[in-house]
Design a protein around this motif. Structure first.
Motif, PDB file in Angstrom:
ATOM      1  N   SER A  73     -39.754  33.375  -3.690  1.00 54.05           N
ATOM      2  CA  SER A  73     -39.990  33.330  -5.130  1.00 54.05           C
ATOM      3  C   SER A  73     -39.269  34.470  -5.833  1.00 54.05           C
ATOM      4  O   SER A  73     -39.136  35.570  -5.291  1.00 54.05           O
ATOM      5  N   ASP A  74     -38.807  34.185  -7.061  1.00 61.63           N
ATOM      6  CA  ASP A  74     -38.119  35.183  -7.867  1.00 61.63           C
ATOM      7  C   ASP A  74     -37.872  34.573  -9.240  1.00 61.63           C
ATOM      8  O   ASP A  74     -38.013  33.353  -9.408  1.00 61.63           O
ATOM      9  N   VAL A  75     -37.498  35.399 -10.212  1.00 60.58           N
ATOM     10  CA  VAL A  75     -37.041  34.862 -11.494  1.00 60.58           C
ATOM     11  C   VAL A  75     -35.558  34.505 -11.420  1.00 60.58           C
ATOM     12  O   VAL A  75     -35.044  33.783 -12.272  1.00 60.58           O
ATOM     13  N   ASP A  76     -34.872  35.012 -10.427  1.00 58.38           N
ATOM     14  CA  ASP A  76     -33.454  34.744 -10.200  1.00 58.38           C
ATOM     15  C   ASP A  76     -33.331  33.498  -9.326  1.00 58.38           C
ATOM     16  O   ASP A  76     -33.411  33.573  -8.097  1.00 58.38           O
ATOM     17  N   ALA A  88     -38.114  37.969   3.759  1.00 55.18           N
ATOM     18  CA  ALA A  88     -38.142  36.517   3.909  1.00 55.18           C
ATOM     19  C   ALA A  88     -37.372  36.083   5.158  1.00 55.18           C
ATOM     20  O   ALA A  88     -37.841  35.237   5.936  1.00 55.18           O
ATOM     21  N   LEU A  89     -36.202  36.667   5.367  1.00 55.29           N
ATOM     22  CA  LEU A  89     -35.406  36.328   6.546  1.00 55.29           C
ATOM     23  C   LEU A  89     -36.125  36.731   7.834  1.00 55.29           C
ATOM     24  O   LEU A  89     -36.071  36.014   8.841  1.00 55.29           O
ATOM     25  N   ALA A  90     -36.807  37.870   7.803  1.00 53.18           N
ATOM     26  CA  ALA A  90     -37.522  38.334   8.996  1.00 53.18           C
ATOM     27  C   ALA A  90     -38.664  37.389   9.357  1.00 53.18           C
ATOM     28  O   ALA A  90     -38.866  37.057  10.528  1.00 53.18           O
ATOM     29  N   VAL A 133     -43.050  35.355  -0.244  1.00 48.99           N
ATOM     30  CA  VAL A 133     -42.422  36.626  -0.590  1.00 48.99           C
ATOM     31  C   VAL A 133     -41.923  36.551  -2.022  1.00 48.99           C
ATOM     32  O   VAL A 133     -41.082  35.704  -2.352  1.00 48.99           O
ATOM     33  N   THR A 134     -42.450  37.417  -2.884  1.00 44.02           N
ATOM     34  CA  THR A 134     -41.952  37.469  -4.263  1.00 44.02           C
ATOM     35  C   THR A 134     -40.802  38.473  -4.348  1.00 44.02           C
ATOM     36  O   THR A 134     -40.657  39.355  -3.507  1.00 44.02           O
ATOM     37  N   GLY A 135     -39.990  38.323  -5.376  1.00 43.72           N
ATOM     38  CA  GLY A 135     -38.831  39.199  -5.514  1.00 43.72           C
ATOM     39  C   GLY A 135     -37.885  39.073  -4.349  1.00 43.72           C
ATOM     40  O   GLY A 135     -37.283  40.047  -3.888  1.00 43.72           O
ATOM     41  N   ALA A 181     -41.969  41.794  -5.863  1.00 44.14           N
ATOM     42  CA  ALA A 181     -41.296  41.785  -7.165  1.00 44.14           C
ATOM     43  C   ALA A 181     -41.597  43.066  -7.932  1.00 44.14           C
ATOM     44  O   ALA A 181     -42.755  43.472  -8.060  1.00 44.14           O
ATOM     45  N   GLY A 182     -40.558  43.713  -8.421  1.00 44.41           N
ATOM     46  CA  GLY A 182     -40.736  44.953  -9.159  1.00 44.41           C
ATOM     47  C   GLY A 182     -39.468  45.330  -9.896  1.00 44.41           C
ATOM     48  O   GLY A 182     -38.386  44.816  -9.604  1.00 44.41           O
ATOM     49  N   ILE A 183     -39.602  46.232 -10.863  1.00 46.32           N
ATOM     50  CA  ILE A 183     -38.440  46.698 -11.622  1.00 46.32           C
ATOM     51  C   ILE A 183     -38.450  48.218 -11.708  1.00 46.32           C
ATOM     52  O   ILE A 183     -39.486  48.865 -11.576  1.00 46.32           O
TER      53      ILE A 183
END
Length: 253
Positions: free
Chosen positions: A37-40, A24-26, A12-14, A92-94
């Motif tokens: 995964s994430d940039v954070d 992700a939790l599900a 899972v990204t973002g 992942a998105g903005i």
């Protein structure tokens, strides 16, 4: 949720917060091994900590989805860690626009398209390659109701989410006979930290959000996660190339 097998792996990204964390939790609650995964980094590690605290298995891999080398390393990291990749959710998105189309800037356009379109394309490119090598898999891309219609004062964002659906449908046709299913989920307004911050800045947004959903409320992150898990499960084995609204009836108008 039924029709999951032991030992399966989800990416899972973002996933540092909001919808991505809920997804992700599900997966973890269903017994899947999860690559977050994430940039954070702090947020991503926080998601992993929640999964592990509940008895699940997960690990964090930092990735900027706009960079091919990092996405390649992310997918390779899934294989190195768990030997395979069964499900990939490109979340992942903005969302950074605040004005009408003619008021937008080139930097806004480039940033939104880089994450929301190029990022999804790069992730799919590498995820599909691994899934083909192992015999199949399922991908869900997170689009938006903005990808199904107009989004005033968010024209670049809307264009990017329309593009996600185009990528989804085209790839679904290309790989349908290769046992790789590819779908999209299109949420409306969802109760996330991002929405709450926006509502605090402009309280009218919260009221407008209620008015556009026939069910009379905004969505929950868990409701988006449930749609994703359905599309990944064998219950949806005959479903590919779909852009599924999770929108409280908004697109019924």
């Amino acid at each position: 949720m039924s029709a999951f097998l032991s030992g399966q792996v989800a990416l899972v990204t973002g996933a540092a917060a909001g919808i991505g964390r809920a997804i992700a939790l599900a997966f973890a609650r269903e017994g899947r091994k999860v690559v977050v995964s994430d940039v954070d980094t702090a947020g991503g590690e926080g998601t992993v900590a929640q999964i592990r605290a509940a008895g699940g298995e997960a690990r964090f891999i930092r990735c900027d989805v706009t960079r091919d080398a990092e996405v390649r390393a992310l997918v390779e990291g899934c294989k190195e860690a768990y030997g395979r990749l069964d499900y990939a959710v490109n979340n992942a998105g903005i969302e950074i626009e605040k004005g009408k189309l003619a008021d937008g800037t080139e930097s806004e356009f480039d940033a939104i398209m880089a994450v929301n379109v190029k990022g999804v394309w790069l992730c799919m490119k590498h995820e599909i390659a691994l899934m083909l090598a192992q015999g199949g898999g399922a991908i869900v891309n997170i689009s938006s109701v903005a990808g199904l219609g107009a989004a005033p004062k968010m024209s670049i964002y809307a264009a990017s989410k329309h593009a996600v659906i185009g990528l989804t449908r085209s790839a679904a046709v290309e790989y349908g006979k290769k046992n790789v299913r590819i779908n999209a989920v299109c949420p409306a307004v969802i109760d996330t930290d991002m929405f709450r911050r926006a509502a605090e800045t402009d309280p009218r947004k919260a009221q407008i959000a209620l008015s556009v959903h026939p069910v009379g409320r905004i969505g929950k992150v868990e409701e988006v996660a449930a749609a994703v898990l359905y599309l990944c499960s064998d219950a949806a084995a005959f479903t590919t190339g779909v852009a599924l609204p999770v929108d409280g009836g908004q697109t019924a108008f």
